[in-house]
Design a protein around this motif. Sequence first.
Motif, PDB file in Angstrom:
ATOM      1  N   VAL A   1      -1.215  16.955  50.756  1.00  0.00           N
ATOM      2  CA  VAL A   1      -2.015  18.171  50.848  1.00  0.00           C
ATOM      3  C   VAL A   1      -1.215  19.240  51.579  1.00  0.00           C
ATOM      4  N   SER A   2      -0.600  18.842  52.700  1.00  0.00           N
ATOM      5  CA  SER A   2       0.208  19.769  53.496  1.00  0.00           C
ATOM      6  C   SER A   2       1.129  18.951  54.389  1.00  0.00           C
ATOM      7  N   ILE A   3       2.038  19.657  55.034  1.00  0.00           N
ATOM      8  CA  ILE A   3       2.914  18.984  55.991  1.00  0.00           C
ATOM      9  C   ILE A   3       3.173  19.921  57.159  1.00  0.00           C
ATOM     10  N   ASP A   4       3.067  19.368  58.356  1.00  0.00           N
ATOM     11  CA  ASP A   4       3.300  20.105  59.594  1.00  0.00           C
ATOM     12  C   ASP A   4       4.065  19.173  60.534  1.00  0.00           C
ATOM     13  N   PRO A   5       5.389  19.286  60.576  1.00  0.00           N
ATOM     14  CA  PRO A   5       6.178  18.388  61.423  1.00  0.00           C
ATOM     15  C   PRO A   5       5.712  18.362  62.881  1.00  0.00           C
ATOM     16  N   ALA A   6       5.132  19.444  63.361  1.00  0.00           N
ATOM     17  CA  ALA A   6       4.661  19.491  64.752  1.00  0.00           C
ATOM     18  C   ALA A   6       3.446  18.577  64.972  1.00  0.00           C
ATOM     19  N   ALA A   7       2.761  18.193  63.907  1.00  0.00           N
ATOM     20  CA  ALA A   7       1.586  17.318  64.032  1.00  0.00           C
ATOM     21  C   ALA A   7       1.977  15.852  64.213  1.00  0.00           C
ATOM     22  N   LYS A   8       3.225  15.518  63.908  1.00  0.00           N
ATOM     23  CA  LYS A   8       3.698  14.134  64.044  1.00  0.00           C
ATOM     24  C   LYS A   8       3.737  13.774  65.522  1.00  0.00           C
ATOM     25  N   VAL A   9       3.200  12.590  65.872  1.00  0.00           N
ATOM     26  CA  VAL A   9       3.161  12.190  67.278  1.00  0.00           C
ATOM     27  C   VAL A   9       4.053  10.988  67.591  1.00  0.00           C
ATOM     28  N   GLU A  10       4.513  10.286  66.590  1.00  0.00           N
ATOM     29  CA  GLU A  10       5.360   9.108  66.823  1.00  0.00           C
ATOM     30  C   GLU A  10       6.825   9.541  66.738  1.00  0.00           C
ATOM     31  N   ASP A  11       7.431   9.752  67.913  1.00  0.00           N
ATOM     32  CA  ASP A  11       8.780  10.305  67.986  1.00  0.00           C
ATOM     33  C   ASP A  11       9.843   9.427  67.348  1.00  0.00           C
ATOM     34  N   ASP A  12       9.602   8.121  67.291  1.00  0.00           N
ATOM     35  CA  ASP A  12      10.601   7.212  66.721  1.00  0.00           C
ATOM     36  C   ASP A  12      10.445   7.045  65.211  1.00  0.00           C
ATOM     37  N   HIS A  13       9.515   7.774  64.600  1.00  0.00           N
ATOM     38  CA  HIS A  13       9.289   7.721  63.155  1.00  0.00           C
ATOM     39  C   HIS A  13       9.822   8.996  62.502  1.00  0.00           C
ATOM     40  N   ALA A  14      10.467   8.850  61.350  1.00  0.00           N
ATOM     41  CA  ALA A  14      10.971  10.004  60.602  1.00  0.00           C
ATOM     42  C   ALA A  14      10.633   9.836  59.128  1.00  0.00           C
ATOM     43  N   LEU A  15      10.146  10.900  58.528  1.00  0.00           N
ATOM     44  CA  LEU A  15       9.858  10.904  57.098  1.00  0.00           C
ATOM     45  C   LEU A  15      11.165  10.953  56.325  1.00  0.00           C
ATOM     46  N   VAL A  16      11.334  10.009  55.393  1.00  0.00           N
ATOM     47  CA  VAL A  16      12.494  10.008  54.497  1.00  0.00           C
ATOM     48  C   VAL A  16      11.983   9.830  53.073  1.00  0.00           C
ATOM     49  N   TRP A  17      12.654  10.467  52.143  1.00  0.00           N
ATOM     50  CA  TRP A  17      12.273  10.377  50.732  1.00  0.00           C
ATOM     51  C   TRP A  17      13.328   9.554  50.016  1.00  0.00           C
ATOM     52  N   LEU A  18      12.901   8.496  49.339  1.00  0.00           N
ATOM     53  CA  LEU A  18      13.831   7.595  48.667  1.00  0.00           C
ATOM     54  C   LEU A  18      13.470   7.446  47.201  1.00  0.00           C
ATOM     55  N   ASP A  19      14.489   7.196  46.397  1.00  0.00           N
ATOM     56  CA  ASP A  19      14.248   6.764  45.035  1.00  0.00           C
ATOM     57  C   ASP A  19      13.472   5.447  45.146  1.00  0.00           C
ATOM     58  N   PRO A  20      12.401   5.258  44.352  1.00  0.00           N
ATOM     59  CA  PRO A  20      11.616   4.022  44.471  1.00  0.00           C
ATOM     60  C   PRO A  20      12.445   2.742  44.359  1.00  0.00           C
ATOM     61  N   ALA A  21      13.494   2.748  43.530  1.00  0.00           N
ATOM     62  CA  ALA A  21      14.343   1.554  43.413  1.00  0.00           C
ATOM     63  C   ALA A  21      15.084   1.286  44.719  1.00  0.00           C
ATOM     64  N   GLN A  22      15.535   2.345  45.400  1.00  0.00           N
ATOM     65  CA  GLN A  22      16.169   2.168  46.710  1.00  0.00           C
ATOM     66  C   GLN A  22      15.156   1.628  47.712  1.00  0.00           C
ATOM     67  N   ALA A  23      13.943   2.157  47.656  1.00  0.00           N
ATOM     68  CA  ALA A  23      12.903   1.704  48.579  1.00  0.00           C
ATOM     69  C   ALA A  23      12.634   0.212  48.391  1.00  0.00           C
ATOM     70  N   LEU A  24      12.592  -0.246  47.142  1.00  0.00           N
ATOM     71  CA  LEU A  24      12.360  -1.675  46.878  1.00  0.00           C
ATOM     72  C   LEU A  24      13.347  -2.542  47.640  1.00  0.00           C
ATOM     73  N   ALA A  25      14.592  -2.110  47.665  1.00  0.00           N
ATOM     74  CA  ALA A  25      15.644  -2.900  48.305  1.00  0.00           C
ATOM     75  C   ALA A  25      15.660  -2.743  49.821  1.00  0.00           C
ATOM     76  N   ARG A  26      15.133  -1.636  50.337  1.00  0.00           N
ATOM     77  CA  ARG A  26      15.306  -1.330  51.759  1.00  0.00           C
ATOM     78  C   ARG A  26      14.061  -1.471  52.619  1.00  0.00           C
ATOM     79  N   LEU A  27      12.876  -1.535  52.025  1.00  0.00           N
ATOM     80  CA  LEU A  27      11.666  -1.661  52.832  1.00  0.00           C
ATOM     81  C   LEU A  27      11.673  -2.960  53.629  1.00  0.00           C
ATOM     82  N   ARG A  28      11.223  -2.894  54.860  1.00  0.00           N
ATOM     83  CA  ARG A  28      11.247  -4.050  55.759  1.00  0.00           C
ATOM     84  C   ARG A  28      10.363  -5.185  55.268  1.00  0.00           C
TER      85      ARG A  28
END
Length: 145
Positions: free
Chosen positions: A104-131
């Motif tokens: 809907v929207s994005i506001d980086p200042a609203a993020k509260v978890e400092d150790d988390h970062a939004l990353v955009w991945l190709d879904p195939a890359q995500a399949l291999a890299r998700l924990r």
Amino acid sequence: MLSFGTPDPALDYLRRPAVFGLVIEYGLLACVQVDRGEGTYLDLPGGAIDGDETEVEALVREFVEETGMTVQPIARIAEASQTFLKTDGSPVRNVGGFWTCRRVSIDPAAKVEDDHALVWLDPAQALARLRHDAHAWAVAAWLRR
């Protein structure tokens, strides 16, 4: 319900209701990179359901906390559990749904978890890299639709 992870029979796993979301934009999947130094990992955005929250309420809250993104959950596409040890060593079994969502929207200042970062991945890359295998399975199930 499908279950992922190999529990240690000597441990008592806390059952934790949880929810995770899939947002796709321009062919890329929103993921969260959690900075733990050498133990850094990737997850789908989402997490524990607090108190009497619904999955939808928890998912909207978790997306903002982890990424600054406000989402609208669209459809619950899968359900699974994942047994694992948290980074502090606590044994947990996440149980819950996976939802497709739209941004809907994005506001980086609203993020509260400092150790988390939004990353955009190709879904195939995500399949291999998700924990978590449950997260990769949910992405694969979504891709096959």
